[in-house]
Enzyme design. Structure first.
Site, PDB file in Angstrom:
ATOM      1  N   TRP A   1       0.855  -1.192   0.000  1.00 48.41           N
ATOM      2  CA  TRP A   1       0.000   0.000   0.000  1.00 48.41           C
ATOM      3  C   TRP A   1       0.892   1.244   0.000  1.00 48.41           C
ATOM      4  O   TRP A   1       1.867   1.306   0.773  1.00 48.41           O
ATOM      5  CB  TRP A   1      -0.899  -0.026   1.244  1.00 48.41           C
ATOM      6  CG  TRP A   1      -1.815   1.148   1.388  1.00 48.41           C
ATOM      7  CD1 TRP A   1      -2.598   1.699   0.416  1.00 48.41           C
ATOM      8  CD2 TRP A   1      -2.053   1.910   2.580  1.00 48.41           C
ATOM      9  NE1 TRP A   1      -3.316   2.753   0.940  1.00 48.41           N
ATOM     10  CE2 TRP A   1      -2.991   2.903   2.257  1.00 48.41           C
ATOM     11  CE3 TRP A   1      -1.570   1.836   3.888  1.00 48.41           C
ATOM     12  CZ2 TRP A   1      -3.462   3.820   3.193  1.00 48.41           C
ATOM     13  CZ3 TRP A   1      -2.025   2.746   4.817  1.00 48.41           C
ATOM     14  CH2 TRP A   1      -2.967   3.726   4.472  1.00 48.41           C
TER      15      TRP A   1
ATOM     16  N   ASP B   1      -1.987  -6.133   8.349  1.00 44.62           N
ATOM     17  CA  ASP B   1      -2.930  -5.110   7.905  1.00 44.62           C
ATOM     18  C   ASP B   1      -4.186  -5.832   7.413  1.00 44.62           C
ATOM     19  O   ASP B   1      -4.122  -6.658   6.498  1.00 44.62           O
ATOM     20  CB  ASP B   1      -2.278  -4.289   6.770  1.00 44.62           C
ATOM     21  CG  ASP B   1      -3.074  -3.036   6.447  1.00 44.62           C
ATOM     22  OD1 ASP B   1      -4.271  -2.982   6.787  1.00 44.62           O
ATOM     23  OD2 ASP B   1      -2.497  -2.110   5.837  1.00 44.62           O
TER      24      ASP B   1
ATOM     25  N   LYS C   1     -14.184  -0.084   4.563  1.00 45.40           N
ATOM     26  CA  LYS C   1     -14.712  -0.716   3.352  1.00 45.40           C
ATOM     27  C   LYS C   1     -15.901  -1.618   3.672  1.00 45.40           C
ATOM     28  O   LYS C   1     -16.936  -1.541   3.029  1.00 45.40           O
ATOM     29  CB  LYS C   1     -13.642  -1.559   2.658  1.00 45.40           C
ATOM     30  CG  LYS C   1     -12.226  -1.063   2.819  1.00 45.40           C
ATOM     31  CD  LYS C   1     -11.906   0.117   1.956  1.00 45.40           C
ATOM     32  CE  LYS C   1     -10.538   0.646   2.343  1.00 45.40           C
ATOM     33  NZ  LYS C   1     -10.018   1.677   1.527  1.00 45.40           N
TER      34      LYS C   1
HETATM   35  C1  LMR Z   1      -6.636   2.817  -0.828  1.00 46.37           C
HETATM   36  O1  LMR Z   1      -5.646   2.085  -0.787  1.00 46.37           O
HETATM   37  O2  LMR Z   1      -7.033   3.375  -1.860  1.00 46.37           O
HETATM   38  C2  LMR Z   1      -7.444   3.011   0.418  1.00 46.37           C
HETATM   39  O3  LMR Z   1      -6.932   2.240   1.448  1.00 46.37           O
HETATM   40  C3  LMR Z   1      -7.620   4.432   0.802  1.00 46.37           C
HETATM   41  C4  LMR Z   1      -6.360   5.090   1.262  1.00 46.37           C
HETATM   42  O4  LMR Z   1      -6.374   5.679   2.341  1.00 46.37           O
HETATM   43  O5  LMR Z   1      -5.339   5.030   0.566  1.00 46.37           O
END
Ligand code: LMR
Length: 407
Positions: free
Chosen positions: A138, A220, A255
């Site tokens: 992420w 996570d 989500k």
């Molecule tokens: C994403 O990965 O798009 C979501 O988890 C929102 C974010 O905060 O990045």
């Protein structure tokens, strides 16, 4: 009033440089400023219905109307949040896998807040500690851990053609590069950004490797119920805990309850015994008190109301299943529509991915071209928010992708 010379000398902020836009949320800012009427935002991970709206779930509306009737105060919550909420989080994630008194759970402002609390704890209680994260991961993970001064290192995750998991490489990196005491960041399900998850057998190997290397699992868990189901998606955590006495789980209800802007999540530390869990809980509260003091009330109350009522829980589970199944159908529609462009674009590998996101394999230049020429926004890594696709716009989307692939 200081005279102008004095005021110039004290303009401390004039030397501040402008930060780059956020790699995910910055795209939505750009999208909103884009004046094209046929633009599409498939960047940030937000579920949209067939009309392009992010709906408030019916169970949430119902819980809110009950709260409106019954809520007596807007007073502060405890530093660690609502007791009913914390208990519901434990039940949802761990079931009976770990006894509740071994878990320190704190309500947090969203999943990002949970990660930051975990990072803050690790940085203050057990430095020097390195955090191992998958490549890719992420887009905000690095920033969260680095903000707490924790070095973040990378283990391999994707195959070289970017369509599947390179499991051997992942395990080799953990086995040869990590040191006892390091933490390893894992995505319990619906890996963000790839949508590619290890199999049950592979989780077994990961769990044993983490234990043998003396690593701390830091998990996570932002998409429970978006992969294969609520309990199915928690299996990876249970596997980790069968082989490891300690773990940290950061979860989010953004989500699965559609509560994005309410900022509802939790951080749970599983400790070896109840005394350790109590001590950890006290330290977590200390960290929170000098940060945001205590969590927001409304989102946690909604979740606690739903999970505290079997009728509302059933309604929620069915709404969640609808979202999960629709995302799966959209992924299938995308693969078929790409095939039907007749340009030989085979995206069948996407069918092995799960959750909100798909990793398209598009490179940065192609992603930029999608935005510039077609008003279509996806994340720079090539991640597409499948949950933001619309059936009625699939042809247009796929033909734009086919065009950028042809160069
Ligand atoms: C994403 O990965 O798009 C979501 O988890 C929102 C974010 O905060 O990045």
């Amino acid at each position: 009033m200081p005279d102008s010379n004095e005021s110039n000398a004290s303009l401390r902020f004039s030397s501040v440089s402008t930060a780059a836009p956020d790699p995910i949320l910055g795209l939505t800012e750009a999208f909103l400023a884009d004046e094209r009427s046929d633009k599409m935002n498939l960047s940030v991970g937000v579920y949209k219905d067939a009309s392009g709206q992010t709906p408030v779930l019916e169970c949430v509306k119902e819980a809110e109307s009950r709260l409106l009737e019954t809520e007596k105060t807007k007073g502060y919550l405890a530093i660690d949040g609502l007791p009913d909420y914390r208990q519901a989080v434990k039940q949802m994630i761990f079931g009976d896998a770990v006894s509740s008194d071994r878990i320190a759970t704190l309500q947090s402002p969203g999943g990002t807040g949970a990660l930051r609390i975990a990072a803050s704890f690790l940085s203050s209680q057990m430095p020097p500690l390195r955090v191992w994260a998958s490549t890719p991961t992420w887009a905000n993970h690095h920033a969260v851990f680095e903000s707490e001064g924790l070095p973040i290192e990378s283990y391999r995750y994707l195959s070289s053609d970017r369509t599947s998991l390179d499991f051997d490489a992942m395990i080799e990196d953990l086995n040869t590069k990590s040191k006892p005491g390091d933490a390893v960041l894992l995505h319990a399900c619906c890996h963000n950004p790839t949508g590619i998850d290890p199999s049950g057998e592979q989780w077994e190997v990961i769990a044993k490797t983490v234990s043998e290397r003396g690593l701390l699992p830091l998990i996570d868990f932002a998409y429970q119920g978006f992969g294969h189901g609520l309990s199915e998606d928690a299996e990876s955590i249970k596997t980790i805990l069968r082989h490891n006495d300690e773990a940290i789980i950061c979860n989010s209800f953004s989500k699965n309850f559609g509560l994005y802007g309410e900022r509802v999540g939790a951080v749970s530390f599983v400790a070896g015994n109840s005394d350790a869990a109590t001590a950890v809980q006290s330290q977590l509260k200390k960290l929170v008190r000098c940060n945001y003091s205590n969590p927001p009330r409304h989102g946690g109350s909604i979740v606690a109301t739903i999970l505290g009522c079997s009728e509302l829980t059933q309604k929620w589970e069915s709404e969640l299943a609808n979202m999960r199944n629709r995302i799966k159908a959209l992924r299938e529609q995308f693969v078929t529509t790409m095939k039907n462009t007749g340009k030989g674009h085979d995206f069948t590998f996407l069918l092995n991915q799960s959750g909100m996101f798909s990793f398209s394999g598009l490179n940065k230049m192609q992603v930029d071209q999608l935005k510039a020429d077609h008003g279509i926004y996806i994340v720079g890594s090539g991640r597409i928010n499948v949950a933001g696709m619309q059936e009625s716009k699939m042809e247009k989307f796929c033909s734009a992708i086919a065009t950028v692939l042809e160069g």
